[in-house]
Enzyme design. Sequence first.
Site, PDB file in Angstrom:
ATOM      1  N   ALA A 209       1.014  -1.214  -0.075  1.00  0.00           N
ATOM      2  CA  ALA A 209      -0.094  -0.063   0.104  1.00  0.00           C
ATOM      3  C   ALA A 209       0.995   1.202  -0.039  1.00  0.00           C
ATOM      4  O   ALA A 209       1.878   1.279   0.768  1.00  0.00           O
ATOM      5  CB  ALA A 209      -1.052   0.091   1.231  1.00  0.00           C
TER       6      ALA A 209
ATOM      7  N   ASP B 131      12.621   3.317  -0.901  1.00  0.00           N
ATOM      8  CA  ASP B 131      11.940   2.879  -2.199  1.00  0.00           C
ATOM      9  C   ASP B 131      12.232   4.348  -2.739  1.00  0.00           C
ATOM     10  O   ASP B 131      11.232   5.017  -3.037  1.00  0.00           O
ATOM     11  CB  ASP B 131      10.587   2.595  -2.217  1.00  0.00           C
ATOM     12  CG  ASP B 131      10.213   2.265  -3.712  1.00  0.00           C
ATOM     13  OD1 ASP B 131      10.714   2.100  -4.503  1.00  0.00           O
ATOM     14  OD2 ASP B 131       8.931   2.370  -3.780  1.00  0.00           O
TER      15      ASP B 131
ATOM     16  N   ILE C  88       4.040  -1.321   3.494  1.00  0.00           N
ATOM     17  CA  ILE C  88       3.456  -0.094   3.188  1.00  0.00           C
ATOM     18  C   ILE C  88       4.670   0.870   2.807  1.00  0.00           C
ATOM     19  O   ILE C  88       5.760   0.902   3.397  1.00  0.00           O
ATOM     20  CB  ILE C  88       2.744   0.547   4.447  1.00  0.00           C
ATOM     21  CG1 ILE C  88       1.490  -0.428   4.886  1.00  0.00           C
ATOM     22  CG2 ILE C  88       2.314   1.953   4.183  1.00  0.00           C
ATOM     23  CD1 ILE C  88       1.127   0.128   6.004  1.00  0.00           C
ATOM     24  N   LYS C  89       4.228   1.652   1.805  1.00  0.00           N
ATOM     25  CA  LYS C  89       5.349   2.692   1.233  1.00  0.00           C
ATOM     26  C   LYS C  89       4.939   4.034   1.839  1.00  0.00           C
ATOM     27  O   LYS C  89       3.619   4.510   1.447  1.00  0.00           O
ATOM     28  CB  LYS C  89       5.600   2.539  -0.135  1.00  0.00           C
ATOM     29  CG  LYS C  89       6.402   3.985  -0.763  1.00  0.00           C
ATOM     30  CD  LYS C  89       6.618   3.976  -2.189  1.00  0.00           C
ATOM     31  CE  LYS C  89       7.482   5.092  -2.790  1.00  0.00           C
ATOM     32  NZ  LYS C  89       7.758   4.923  -4.276  1.00  0.00           N
ATOM     33  N   THR C  90       5.466   4.788   2.520  1.00  0.00           N
ATOM     34  CA  THR C  90       4.962   5.809   3.153  1.00  0.00           C
ATOM     35  C   THR C  90       6.413   7.153   3.128  1.00  0.00           C
ATOM     36  O   THR C  90       7.192   6.785   2.609  1.00  0.00           O
ATOM     37  CB  THR C  90       4.360   5.759   4.564  1.00  0.00           C
ATOM     38  OG1 THR C  90       3.642   6.840   4.947  1.00  0.00           O
ATOM     39  CG2 THR C  90       5.571   5.334   5.584  1.00  0.00           C
TER      40      THR C  90
END
Length: 272
Positions: free
Chosen positions: A147, A227, A178-180
């Site tokens: 996500a 990322d 999760i990417k945040t």
Amino acid sequence: MTSGGVSWGLQNRLARIIKPQTKRTVMLAVDHGYFLGPIKGLENPKRTITPLLPYADALMLTRGVLRTSVDPTVDVAIVLRVSGGNTIAGPALGNEDIVTSIRDAMRLNAAALAFSIYVGTPYEHQTLKALAKLVDLGEDYGIPILAVTAVGRELEKRETKYIALACRVAAELGAHFIKTYYTPEFEKVVDAAPVPLVIAGGPKLESEMDALQLAYDAVSAGAAGVDFGRNVFQSSNPVGMIRALRRIVHEGWTPKEAAQELGQVVGGQAAR
């Protein structure tokens, strides 16, 4: 297929991205073209991606760029961007849906599927429902779901309270990681999210040292890795930059130590 088989496949795919030895990952994001078009440094995807491949644990990209710009003999985990339907020229960046089938993801041997959620926007309900649907599909086929807590044009939303909300909601819906964005007091975000968090670089920072410091601060606060996209491929030394990130994420080097991969001078002296 048994539930145990699905679980094994999902865990195996996730282990290709987040390395078991360090429990961390260095992902390379090159999916920007799906809504930004040919941005600086990514005008020709193949030319950008090829020299960086040996240093990335995983590539995050669309199926179109994967098919045309990545050598299929290269052993790198693919995090397939499956959300889309919007562009920078349109009225709203949050108007996304699932645009790639699970069957095509399987054909492309994806290690994970990535989908953006737009919490706090008119498209919150739509993107959260789509994420939940994707999680169901991922569980069926043994593919983990990433996500992405997107903020569209509203970068000021990258505050601790908002990021903690978006990450927790994504985890509650079943996202496997999760990417945040990194925020002050990021330890609180990590503590409240029961799945690994990977940090986005966002727009190009003022210097390579700023990007390295961001990576160091994030993993020190409990992030499972980075990322980065523009802060790698828009660097004056993209290969040196991703090598430096690997030093920080997987080996615990400080930004000053890792800067030697850039041949960069720090404080008037060559970094050691």
